[in-house]
Motif scaffolding. Structure first.
Motif, PDB file in Angstrom:
ATOM      1  N   TYR A  78       0.828  -1.207   0.000  1.00 28.07           N
ATOM      2  CA  TYR A  78       0.000   0.000   0.000  1.00 28.07           C
ATOM      3  C   TYR A  78       0.866   1.262   0.000  1.00 28.07           C
ATOM      4  O   TYR A  78       0.503   2.262  -0.624  1.00 28.07           O
ATOM      5  CB  TYR A  78      -0.931   0.008   1.213  1.00 28.07           C
ATOM      6  CG  TYR A  78      -2.067  -0.978   1.101  1.00 28.07           C
ATOM      7  CD1 TYR A  78      -3.183  -0.699   0.317  1.00 28.07           C
ATOM      8  CD2 TYR A  78      -2.026  -2.201   1.766  1.00 28.07           C
ATOM      9  CE1 TYR A  78      -4.231  -1.600   0.209  1.00 28.07           C
ATOM     10  CE2 TYR A  78      -3.068  -3.112   1.665  1.00 28.07           C
ATOM     11  CZ  TYR A  78      -4.167  -2.808   0.886  1.00 28.07           C
ATOM     12  OH  TYR A  78      -5.202  -3.704   0.773  1.00 28.07           O
ATOM     13  N   ARG A  79       1.986   1.217   0.702  1.00 28.39           N
ATOM     14  CA  ARG A  79       2.889   2.374   0.690  1.00 28.39           C
ATOM     15  C   ARG A  79       3.404   2.623  -0.724  1.00 28.39           C
ATOM     16  O   ARG A  79       3.499   3.772  -1.176  1.00 28.39           O
ATOM     17  CB  ARG A  79       4.057   2.125   1.641  1.00 28.39           C
ATOM     18  CG  ARG A  79       3.669   2.069   3.119  1.00 28.39           C
ATOM     19  CD  ARG A  79       4.897   2.112   4.002  1.00 28.39           C
ATOM     20  NE  ARG A  79       4.580   1.916   5.407  1.00 28.39           N
ATOM     21  CZ  ARG A  79       4.679   0.768   6.042  1.00 28.39           C
ATOM     22  NH1 ARG A  79       5.127  -0.315   5.404  1.00 28.39           N
ATOM     23  NH2 ARG A  79       4.352   0.674   7.323  1.00 28.39           N
TER      24      ARG A  79
ATOM     25  N   ILE B 294       1.945   1.717  -3.564  1.00 30.07           N
ATOM     26  CA  ILE B 294       0.848   2.149  -4.427  1.00 30.07           C
ATOM     27  C   ILE B 294       0.547   3.626  -4.222  1.00 30.07           C
ATOM     28  O   ILE B 294       0.410   4.401  -5.182  1.00 30.07           O
ATOM     29  CB  ILE B 294      -0.409   1.301  -4.151  1.00 30.07           C
ATOM     30  CG1 ILE B 294      -0.204  -0.117  -4.685  1.00 30.07           C
ATOM     31  CG2 ILE B 294      -1.645   1.928  -4.788  1.00 30.07           C
ATOM     32  CD1 ILE B 294      -1.324  -1.058  -4.320  1.00 30.07           C
ATOM     33  N   PHE B 295       0.470   4.052  -2.962  1.00 31.42           N
ATOM     34  CA  PHE B 295       0.106   5.445  -2.683  1.00 31.42           C
ATOM     35  C   PHE B 295       1.227   6.425  -2.996  1.00 31.42           C
ATOM     36  O   PHE B 295       0.996   7.633  -3.046  1.00 31.42           O
ATOM     37  CB  PHE B 295      -0.334   5.582  -1.228  1.00 31.42           C
ATOM     38  CG  PHE B 295      -1.627   4.878  -0.925  1.00 31.42           C
ATOM     39  CD1 PHE B 295      -2.683   4.927  -1.829  1.00 31.42           C
ATOM     40  CD2 PHE B 295      -1.789   4.152   0.245  1.00 31.42           C
ATOM     41  CE1 PHE B 295      -3.877   4.274  -1.565  1.00 31.42           C
ATOM     42  CE2 PHE B 295      -2.982   3.508   0.515  1.00 31.42           C
ATOM     43  CZ  PHE B 295      -4.026   3.562  -0.389  1.00 31.42           C
ATOM     44  N   ARG B 296       2.446   5.928  -3.188  1.00 29.88           N
ATOM     45  CA  ARG B 296       3.542   6.787  -3.619  1.00 29.88           C
ATOM     46  C   ARG B 296       3.683   6.820  -5.136  1.00 29.88           C
ATOM     47  O   ARG B 296       4.519   7.565  -5.661  1.00 29.88           O
ATOM     48  CB  ARG B 296       4.858   6.309  -3.002  1.00 29.88           C
ATOM     49  CG  ARG B 296       4.946   6.535  -1.498  1.00 29.88           C
ATOM     50  CD  ARG B 296       6.244   5.982  -0.949  1.00 29.88           C
ATOM     51  NE  ARG B 296       6.328   6.171   0.502  1.00 29.88           N
ATOM     52  CZ  ARG B 296       7.336   5.713   1.252  1.00 29.88           C
ATOM     53  NH1 ARG B 296       8.329   5.061   0.691  1.00 29.88           N
ATOM     54  NH2 ARG B 296       7.329   5.922   2.558  1.00 29.88           N
TER      55      ARG B 296
ATOM     56  N   LYS C  21       2.689   7.927  -8.620  1.00 31.44           N
ATOM     57  CA  LYS C  21       1.954   9.026  -9.245  1.00 31.44           C
ATOM     58  C   LYS C  21       0.941   8.520 -10.258  1.00 31.44           C
ATOM     59  O   LYS C  21      -0.145   9.100 -10.417  1.00 31.44           O
ATOM     60  CB  LYS C  21       2.938   9.984  -9.918  1.00 31.44           C
ATOM     61  CG  LYS C  21       2.268  11.200 -10.544  1.00 31.44           C
ATOM     62  CD  LYS C  21       3.294  12.100 -11.213  1.00 31.44           C
ATOM     63  CE  LYS C  21       2.607  13.285 -11.882  1.00 31.44           C
ATOM     64  NZ  LYS C  21       3.605  14.160 -12.571  1.00 31.44           N
TER      65      LYS C  21
ATOM     66  N   TRP D  55      -2.464   7.707  -8.651  1.00 28.68           N
ATOM     67  CA  TRP D  55      -3.252   8.892  -8.323  1.00 28.68           C
ATOM     68  C   TRP D  55      -3.816   9.551  -9.575  1.00 28.68           C
ATOM     69  O   TRP D  55      -4.953  10.043  -9.581  1.00 28.68           O
ATOM     70  CB  TRP D  55      -2.403   9.894  -7.533  1.00 28.68           C
ATOM     71  CG  TRP D  55      -2.095   9.433  -6.154  1.00 28.68           C
ATOM     72  CD1 TRP D  55      -0.889   9.004  -5.683  1.00 28.68           C
ATOM     73  CD2 TRP D  55      -3.010   9.312  -5.060  1.00 28.68           C
ATOM     74  NE1 TRP D  55      -0.978   8.640  -4.367  1.00 28.68           N
ATOM     75  CE2 TRP D  55      -2.274   8.820  -3.948  1.00 28.68           C
ATOM     76  CE3 TRP D  55      -4.362   9.582  -4.897  1.00 28.68           C
ATOM     77  CZ2 TRP D  55      -2.867   8.590  -2.714  1.00 28.68           C
ATOM     78  CZ3 TRP D  55      -4.958   9.348  -3.672  1.00 28.68           C
ATOM     79  CH2 TRP D  55      -4.201   8.864  -2.597  1.00 28.68           C
TER      80      TRP D  55
ATOM     81  N   TYR E 101      -6.654   7.423 -10.646  1.00 25.09           N
ATOM     82  CA  TYR E 101      -7.764   7.619  -9.711  1.00 25.09           C
ATOM     83  C   TYR E 101      -8.509   8.913 -10.024  1.00 25.09           C
ATOM     84  O   TYR E 101      -9.749   8.954 -10.026  1.00 25.09           O
ATOM     85  CB  TYR E 101      -7.234   7.669  -8.278  1.00 25.09           C
ATOM     86  CG  TYR E 101      -7.888   6.669  -7.361  1.00 25.09           C
ATOM     87  CD1 TYR E 101      -9.233   6.791  -7.015  1.00 25.09           C
ATOM     88  CD2 TYR E 101      -7.164   5.608  -6.826  1.00 25.09           C
ATOM     89  CE1 TYR E 101      -9.832   5.890  -6.170  1.00 25.09           C
ATOM     90  CE2 TYR E 101      -7.756   4.696  -5.984  1.00 25.09           C
ATOM     91  CZ  TYR E 101      -9.090   4.837  -5.654  1.00 25.09           C
ATOM     92  OH  TYR E 101      -9.695   3.938  -4.828  1.00 25.09           O
TER      93      TYR E 101
ATOM     94  N   SER F 132      -3.352  -5.608  -3.657  1.00 23.64           N
ATOM     95  CA  SER F 132      -3.596  -4.300  -3.049  1.00 23.64           C
ATOM     96  C   SER F 132      -4.298  -3.366  -4.028  1.00 23.64           C
ATOM     97  O   SER F 132      -5.169  -2.577  -3.645  1.00 23.64           O
ATOM     98  CB  SER F 132      -2.274  -3.686  -2.573  1.00 23.64           C
ATOM     99  OG  SER F 132      -1.640  -4.521  -1.633  1.00 23.64           O
TER     100      SER F 132
ATOM    101  N   VAL G  56      -7.803  -1.304  -3.556  1.00 26.84           N
ATOM    102  CA  VAL G  56      -7.858   0.147  -3.758  1.00 26.84           C
ATOM    103  C   VAL G  56      -8.924   0.515  -4.787  1.00 26.84           C
ATOM    104  O   VAL G  56      -9.615   1.532  -4.650  1.00 26.84           O
ATOM    105  CB  VAL G  56      -6.471   0.665  -4.196  1.00 26.84           C
ATOM    106  CG1 VAL G  56      -6.550   2.099  -4.679  1.00 26.84           C
ATOM    107  CG2 VAL G  56      -5.476   0.563  -3.041  1.00 26.84           C
TER     108      VAL G  56
END
Length: 299
Positions: A65-66, A68-70, A72, A75, A78, A268, A272
């Motif tokens: 998850y770290r 994925i959320f880092r 770009k 995002w 998304y 993951s 998400v």
């Protein structure tokens, strides 16, 4: 006061037991895949590679998850998906209401002809190649509107909404017309406030359809900065893309084994992409069954 207990025969007890058993079995096979994917996304990369997780997480880890959320690209995808959902659903619901409401009124003399034409489109279409040529000629190719405009209205949802509007008492419209209200005022001030069940159904169905859309984006969008989340998932999950294996800043920023965590990232990403829909659905559920039943049966 005597309480009369209903005696169940042996056959009724057997039937009830089988019904409960079948319901429980369906519940398990429905929930288990989600629990399994969630557990795989939270387990350590070693246990994921060894396929030792079957129900609960083993070796709790949030590294995937770290990463994925880092990333770009996640995002960006998304944001694109949210744009398609919000803008596309708004346009679709408005156009569906503006089409279904006139078709539900008795005084609209062309309603049968227009309805026949709309129904015709459910069974016959121009095909993929003419649609692609049409999008290209309209200048929509490789733009966001190529995802929103072509699928703005569904004929089936127009039929459901029209059936719901026809179930409203005609006396409401007659009273409003006597008071001098225009058709637009009747729609905005009377029909829409009374149509929350069917509006919730339309919003839910259109939004989920937009959220899961990837085929149109695959055809009409060349620029990856416009790709929705589902197309990003397709590259990572189905095409086994190595985006998380080579030159990925999000992966380089965390000190983890690239080979071990790549498989876990797939699970993951599924969570998400799925979690927002699961979180929103309970708020619309109270309208969902009522709107579907009225829209499908009455009229």
């Amino acid at each position: 006061m005597k309480v009369i207990k209903k005696c169940m025969s042996t056959g009724d007890k057997i039937y009830q037991g089988l019904s409960y058993g079948a319901t429980f079995f369906v519940l398990i096979i429905t929930i288990y895949p989600f629990i399994y994917v969630m557990s795989m996304s939270l387990s350590s990369s070693t246990n994921v590679l060894n396929q030792s997780v079957w129900l609960l997480p083993k070796g709790l880890s949030l590294d995937s998850y770290r990463i994925i959320f880092r990333d770009k690209a996640v995002w960006t995808s998304y944001y694109n998906t949210l744009w398609y959902v919000v803008v596309g659903t708004s346009i679709s619901v408005i156009m569906t209401i503006l089409t279904a409401y006139p078709l539900s009124r008795q005084k609209f003399f062309l309603k049968n002809y227009v309805m026949a034409f709309i129904t015709f489109t459910m069974f016959f279409g121009g095909g993929l190649i003419p649609a692609f040529i049409n999008i290209n000629q309209l200048g929509l190719f490789n733009t966001r509107w190529a995802i929103v405009i072509p699928s703005a209205v569904s004929a089936w949802y127009i039929i459901i909404a029209r059936t719901f509007f026809k179930s409203l008492p005609e006396s409401l419209f007659e009273s409003a017309n006597i008071d001098g209200a225009t058709d637009l005022q009747v729609l905005v001030k009377i029909v829409i406030p009374l149509s929350m069940p069917i509006l919730s159904v339309l919003v839910l169905f259109y939004a989920i359809s937009r959220w899961n859309e990837y085929f149109s984006a695959m055809l009409y969008l060349v620029n990856k900065d416009l790709h929705p989340l589902q197309l990003y998932l397709k590259r990572v999950l189905i095409e086994n893309s190595n985006e998380y294996m080579t030159n990925n800043p999000a992966l380089e920023a965390t000190n983890v084994n690239a080979v071990g965590v790549t498989e876990q990232i797939k699970y993951s990403l599924i969570i998400v992409a799925t979690l927002p829909v699961i979180c929103v659905y309970p708020f619309l559920q109270k309208y969902f069954v009522k709107g579907m039943m009225i829209g499908a049966i009455k009229g």
